[in-house]
Scaffold this motif. Structure first.
Motif, PDB file in Angstrom:
ATOM      1  N   ILE A 124     -11.314  57.870 -20.251  1.00 27.68           N
ATOM      2  CA  ILE A 124     -11.134  58.770 -21.263  1.00 27.68           C
ATOM      3  C   ILE A 124      -9.821  59.511 -21.324  1.00 27.68           C
ATOM      4  O   ILE A 124      -9.318  59.698 -20.486  1.00 27.68           O
ATOM      5  N   ASP A 125      -8.957  59.451 -22.584  1.00 29.25           N
ATOM      6  CA  ASP A 125      -7.817  59.779 -22.742  1.00 29.25           C
ATOM      7  C   ASP A 125      -7.933  60.944 -24.002  1.00 29.25           C
ATOM      8  O   ASP A 125      -8.736  60.631 -24.855  1.00 29.25           O
ATOM      9  N   GLY A 126      -7.274  62.074 -23.723  1.00 33.29           N
ATOM     10  CA  GLY A 126      -7.181  62.871 -24.761  1.00 33.29           C
ATOM     11  C   GLY A 126      -6.025  63.998 -24.798  1.00 33.29           C
ATOM     12  O   GLY A 126      -5.281  64.118 -23.809  1.00 33.29           O
ATOM     13  N   PHE A 127      -5.802  64.510 -25.664  1.00 37.92           N
ATOM     14  CA  PHE A 127      -4.651  65.471 -26.026  1.00 37.92           C
ATOM     15  C   PHE A 127      -4.861  66.437 -27.144  1.00 37.92           C
ATOM     16  O   PHE A 127      -5.906  66.326 -28.065  1.00 37.92           O
TER      17      PHE A 127
ATOM     18  N   GLY B 119      -5.459  61.836 -14.268  1.00 38.89           N
ATOM     19  CA  GLY B 119      -4.137  61.531 -14.455  1.00 38.89           C
ATOM     20  C   GLY B 119      -3.516  62.106 -15.686  1.00 38.89           C
ATOM     21  O   GLY B 119      -4.057  62.528 -16.383  1.00 38.89           O
ATOM     22  N   LEU B 120      -2.015  61.943 -15.894  1.00 44.66           N
ATOM     23  CA  LEU B 120      -1.355  62.306 -17.103  1.00 44.66           C
ATOM     24  C   LEU B 120      -0.477  61.105 -17.571  1.00 44.66           C
ATOM     25  O   LEU B 120       0.015  60.334 -16.620  1.00 44.66           O
ATOM     26  N   SER B 121      -0.319  61.133 -18.679  1.00 47.89           N
ATOM     27  CA  SER B 121       0.748  60.257 -19.413  1.00 47.89           C
ATOM     28  C   SER B 121       1.523  60.922 -20.333  1.00 47.89           C
ATOM     29  O   SER B 121       1.015  61.988 -20.661  1.00 47.89           O
TER      30      SER B 121
ATOM     31  N   PRO C  77       1.831  64.940 -24.452  1.00 52.07           N
ATOM     32  CA  PRO C  77       1.268  64.872 -23.085  1.00 52.07           C
ATOM     33  C   PRO C  77      -0.188  64.211 -23.244  1.00 52.07           C
ATOM     34  O   PRO C  77      -1.065  64.978 -24.124  1.00 52.07           O
ATOM     35  N   ILE C  78      -0.596  63.739 -22.354  1.00 55.04           N
ATOM     36  CA  ILE C  78      -2.175  63.253 -22.676  1.00 55.04           C
ATOM     37  C   ILE C  78      -2.770  63.235 -21.136  1.00 55.04           C
ATOM     38  O   ILE C  78      -2.128  62.853 -20.074  1.00 55.04           O
TER      39      ILE C  78
END
Length: 138
Positions: free
Chosen positions: A61-64, A11-13, A41-42
């Motif tokens: 896992i979240d990253g940017f 996904g995106l956030s 954007p993440i």
């Protein structure tokens, strides 16, 4: 996406940040104060794998990664990234109670590019934590 005893979600956030950045030369003669707000954007990944009816492994896992003022409206050139990862091994004790071991990593290696008056800087931040927790549900 589910398949058998596992699932994977992508996904995106969008994070709205309000940043205050301060850069000072080592000799103290140059100082820059940058304040601005903008979108970040993440990318997100979440998965789980059930080893049996009671035991599972999971990850969030979240990253940017961002560079330049074009992406998020900063008034100076920059480069930065953040990785936030949570790896978990869990055990369902009853229908409403579970316990799990969690390993969490947060890493941030920011770098100002030479366009800032103070020149290139680096202030990496890394955090690694572990915990044993319990959770109930109704």
């Amino acid at each position: 996406m589910r398949k058998g005893n596992s699932y994977l979600a992508l996904g995106l956030s969008l994070h709205l940040r309000n940043a205050d950045s301060y850069f000072e030369s080592l000799d103290g003669t140059k100082f820059v104060d940058n304040k601005n707000a903008g979108p970040v954007p993440i990318i997100k990944v979440k998965d789980a794998y059930w080893l049996n009816e009671k035991t599972y492994l999971a990850a969030d896992i979240d990253g940017f990664y961002a560079s330049s003022k074009f992406i998020d409206g900063a008034d100076f050139d920059f480069e930065g990234s953040v990785l936030h990862a949570s790896l978990r091994a869990g055990l369902l004790l009853t229908d409403y109670l579970e316990t799990y071991f969690n390993l969490r990593f947060m890493g941030e290696p920011p770098r100002a590019l030479p366009k800032t008056p103070t020149g290139p800087t680096a202030s990496p931040t890394t955090d690694l934590r572990s915990s044993i927790s319990a959770r109930t549900s109704s």
